[in-house]
Design a protein around this motif. Structure first.
Motif, PDB file in Angstrom:
ATOM      1  N   ARG A 156       0.825  -1.207   0.000  1.00 23.55           N
ATOM      2  CA  ARG A 156       0.000   0.000   0.000  1.00 23.55           C
ATOM      3  C   ARG A 156       0.858   1.255   0.000  1.00 23.55           C
ATOM      4  N   ARG A 157       1.882   1.282   0.831  1.00 25.43           N
ATOM      5  CA  ARG A 157       2.753   2.455   0.894  1.00 25.43           C
ATOM      6  C   ARG A 157       3.477   2.678  -0.426  1.00 25.43           C
ATOM      7  N   ALA A 158       4.012   1.595  -0.971  1.00 23.70           N
ATOM      8  CA  ALA A 158       4.744   1.727  -2.234  1.00 23.70           C
ATOM      9  C   ALA A 158       3.823   2.225  -3.343  1.00 23.70           C
ATOM     10  N   ARG A 159       2.598   1.713  -3.399  1.00 22.74           N
ATOM     11  CA  ARG A 159       1.655   2.138  -4.423  1.00 22.74           C
ATOM     12  C   ARG A 159       1.296   3.616  -4.262  1.00 22.74           C
ATOM     13  N   GLU A 160       1.152   4.062  -3.012  1.00 27.37           N
ATOM     14  CA  GLU A 160       0.839   5.473  -2.773  1.00 27.37           C
ATOM     15  C   GLU A 160       1.969   6.378  -3.241  1.00 27.37           C
ATOM     16  N   GLU A 185       1.844   6.362  -7.090  1.00 32.22           N
ATOM     17  CA  GLU A 185       0.723   7.146  -7.606  1.00 32.22           C
ATOM     18  C   GLU A 185       0.949   8.646  -7.428  1.00 32.22           C
ATOM     19  N   ALA A 186       1.648   9.019  -6.348  1.00 32.42           N
ATOM     20  CA  ALA A 186       1.946  10.442  -6.142  1.00 32.42           C
ATOM     21  C   ALA A 186       2.846  10.994  -7.235  1.00 32.42           C
ATOM     22  N   LEU A 187       3.592  10.112  -7.901  1.00 35.40           N
ATOM     23  CA  LEU A 187       4.474  10.518  -9.000  1.00 35.40           C
ATOM     24  C   LEU A 187       3.841  10.280 -10.363  1.00 35.40           C
ATOM     25  N   GLY A 188       2.583   9.843 -10.378  1.00 34.36           N
ATOM     26  CA  GLY A 188       1.958   9.509 -11.642  1.00 34.36           C
ATOM     27  C   GLY A 188       2.506   8.227 -12.217  1.00 34.36           C
ATOM     28  N   SER A 189       2.966   7.337 -11.346  1.00 36.93           N
ATOM     29  CA  SER A 189       3.582   6.094 -11.779  1.00 36.93           C
ATOM     30  C   SER A 189       2.774   4.917 -11.220  1.00 36.93           C
ATOM     31  N   SER A 190       3.267   3.725 -11.448  1.00 39.86           N
ATOM     32  CA  SER A 190       2.639   2.520 -10.910  1.00 39.86           C
ATOM     33  C   SER A 190       3.710   1.480 -10.641  1.00 39.86           C
ATOM     34  N   LEU A 191       3.380   0.526  -9.792  1.00 40.00           N
ATOM     35  CA  LEU A 191       4.325  -0.540  -9.473  1.00 40.00           C
ATOM     36  C   LEU A 191       4.391  -1.538 -10.617  1.00 40.00           C
ATOM     37  N   VAL A 192       5.610  -1.965 -10.936  1.00 34.06           N
ATOM     38  CA  VAL A 192       5.814  -2.903 -12.037  1.00 34.06           C
ATOM     39  C   VAL A 192       6.211  -4.287 -11.519  1.00 34.06           C
ATOM     40  N   ALA A 193       7.137  -4.330 -10.555  1.00 33.46           N
ATOM     41  CA  ALA A 193       7.633  -5.628 -10.087  1.00 33.46           C
ATOM     42  C   ALA A 193       8.186  -5.490  -8.669  1.00 33.46           C
ATOM     43  N   LEU A 194       8.181  -6.611  -7.959  1.00 29.27           N
ATOM     44  CA  LEU A 194       8.793  -6.681  -6.632  1.00 29.27           C
ATOM     45  C   LEU A 194      10.215  -7.200  -6.782  1.00 29.27           C
ATOM     46  N   LEU A 195      11.182  -6.447  -6.262  1.00 30.77           N
ATOM     47  CA  LEU A 195      12.577  -6.867  -6.324  1.00 30.77           C
ATOM     48  C   LEU A 195      13.022  -7.619  -5.081  1.00 30.77           C
ATOM     49  N   ALA A 227      10.631  -5.107   4.949  1.00 32.37           N
ATOM     50  CA  ALA A 227      11.142  -4.095   4.026  1.00 32.37           C
ATOM     51  C   ALA A 227      10.951  -4.627   2.611  1.00 32.37           C
ATOM     52  N   ALA A 228      10.430  -3.783   1.730  1.00 31.70           N
ATOM     53  CA  ALA A 228      10.158  -4.217   0.355  1.00 31.70           C
ATOM     54  C   ALA A 228      10.691  -3.198  -0.639  1.00 31.70           C
ATOM     55  N   ARG A 229      11.192  -3.719  -1.770  1.00 32.15           N
ATOM     56  CA  ARG A 229      11.715  -2.844  -2.818  1.00 32.15           C
ATOM     57  C   ARG A 229      11.020  -3.188  -4.136  1.00 32.15           C
ATOM     58  N   PHE A 230      10.475  -2.162  -4.778  1.00 35.33           N
ATOM     59  CA  PHE A 230       9.695  -2.344  -6.002  1.00 35.33           C
ATOM     60  C   PHE A 230      10.313  -1.552  -7.158  1.00 35.33           C
ATOM     61  N   VAL A 231      10.062  -2.040  -8.347  1.00 33.43           N
ATOM     62  CA  VAL A 231      10.358  -1.281  -9.568  1.00 33.43           C
ATOM     63  C   VAL A 231       9.081  -0.559  -9.970  1.00 33.43           C
ATOM     64  N   MET A 232       9.225   0.717 -10.363  1.00 31.53           N
ATOM     65  CA  MET A 232       8.088   1.507 -10.818  1.00 31.53           C
ATOM     66  C   MET A 232       8.217   1.805 -12.311  1.00 31.53           C
ATOM     67  N   SER A 233       7.089   2.131 -12.892  1.00 24.76           N
ATOM     68  CA  SER A 233       7.133   2.641 -14.255  1.00 24.76           C
ATOM     69  C   SER A 233       7.661   4.072 -14.231  1.00 24.76           C
ATOM     70  N   PRO A 234       8.171   4.582 -15.326  1.00 25.07           N
ATOM     71  CA  PRO A 234       8.697   5.961 -15.339  1.00 25.07           C
ATOM     72  C   PRO A 234       7.624   6.945 -14.877  1.00 25.07           C
ATOM     73  N   PRO A 235       7.940   7.799 -13.932  1.00 20.65           N
ATOM     74  CA  PRO A 235       6.947   8.746 -13.422  1.00 20.65           C
ATOM     75  C   PRO A 235       6.621   9.840 -14.430  1.00 20.65           C
ATOM     76  N   ALA A 236       5.419  10.375 -14.275  1.00 20.29           N
ATOM     77  CA  ALA A 236       5.004  11.487 -15.128  1.00 20.29           C
ATOM     78  C   ALA A 236       5.278  12.788 -14.383  1.00 20.29           C
ATOM     79  N   LEU A 237       6.494  13.293 -14.492  1.00 22.65           N
ATOM     80  CA  LEU A 237       6.913  14.487 -13.757  1.00 22.65           C
ATOM     81  C   LEU A 237       6.598  15.753 -14.552  1.00 22.65           C
TER      82      LEU A 237
END
Length: 224
Positions: free
Chosen positions: A150-154, A157-167, A214-224
């Motif tokens: 939930r935290r990682a997704r938030e 989403e705040a960056l206009g991105s989404s989660l892609v994979a769990l590392l 502790a979790a580390r995720f890959v995100m899609s490129p953010p929409a900055l």
């Protein structure tokens, strides 16, 4: 295995997730110590053996309510004379320590009261706990993982991105409910009572179970 480095095309987010539960205890542990004292070693050992057997028989009489019964340390110690020279002994004292684990709390008050009513017997506890395989531990871990996602997704989403994979997912600490010495009861009687005392009313102490990941995720490129 070498972990991939974050890049603008594959940014990463690292978060912590926590799970916390308040649950009723599943176990109650008590400590029992029987004592004997006298001027003759043989007499002390005989009394100690008899009182230990009485305590064990009483605990075992509660059948399935008792999940575990163990004998701990045994001690028989000479008592030196207070005056005079040499290694003069004025008496002996001995202890046998028992520990019992109960799953039926309805029998707990009666058993502890009856044990404390035995001659030269001390009772410590109860200390409340969860069983090692309690479902509460797994539930706390599930909550921690969901919180991390939930935290990682938030963040994504705040960056206009989404989660892609769990590392990576790691357990950073698990603290299940443990026997709590604070609030335990100590009862000791050195003589037989004329009549049996009323059973104690013992209220189980709620247990706190926590898990942290502790979790580390890959995100899609953010929409900055």
């Amino acid at each position: 295995m070498t972990q991939p480095h974050p890049t603008p095309e594959a940014p990463q987010v690292t978060v912590r997730g926590e799970g916390r539960l308040e649950v009723d205890p599943e176990l109650a542990r008590i400590g029992v110590a029987v004592r004997a004292r006298g001027t003759d070693r043989t007499t002390v050992l005989a009394a100690l053996t008899s009182r230990n057997a009485d305590a064990i028989a009483l605990v075992k009489s509660y059948g399935d309510a008792v999940a575990n019964l163990e004998t701990g340390a045994l001690s028989v110690t000479p008592e030196p004379a207070r005056h005079g020279r040499g290694e003069r002994v004025r008496g002996y004292q001995g202890w046998v320590h028992l520990s019992a684990e109960l799953t039926d709390f309805t029998a707990l008050g009666e058993l502890t009261t009856r044990l404390a009513d035995l001659e030269w017997t001390r009772v410590d506890g109860p200390w409340w706990a969860l069983s090692p395989d309690s479902p509460a531990h797994a539930e706390a871990r599930r909550q921690a993982v969901k919180e991390a996602v939930r935290r990682a997704r938030e963040y994504a989403e705040a960056l206009g991105s989404s989660l892609v994979a769990l590392l990576e997912l790691s357990d950073t600490g698990l603290a299940p409910g443990m026997p709590a010495p604070v609030g335990g009861t100590r009862m000791a009687f050195a003589a037989e009572a004329v009549e049996s005392p009323a059973p104690l009313d013992l209220e189980p102490q709620r247990q706190t179970v926590t898990a942290e990941v502790a979790a580390r995720f890959v995100m899609s490129p953010p929409a900055l």
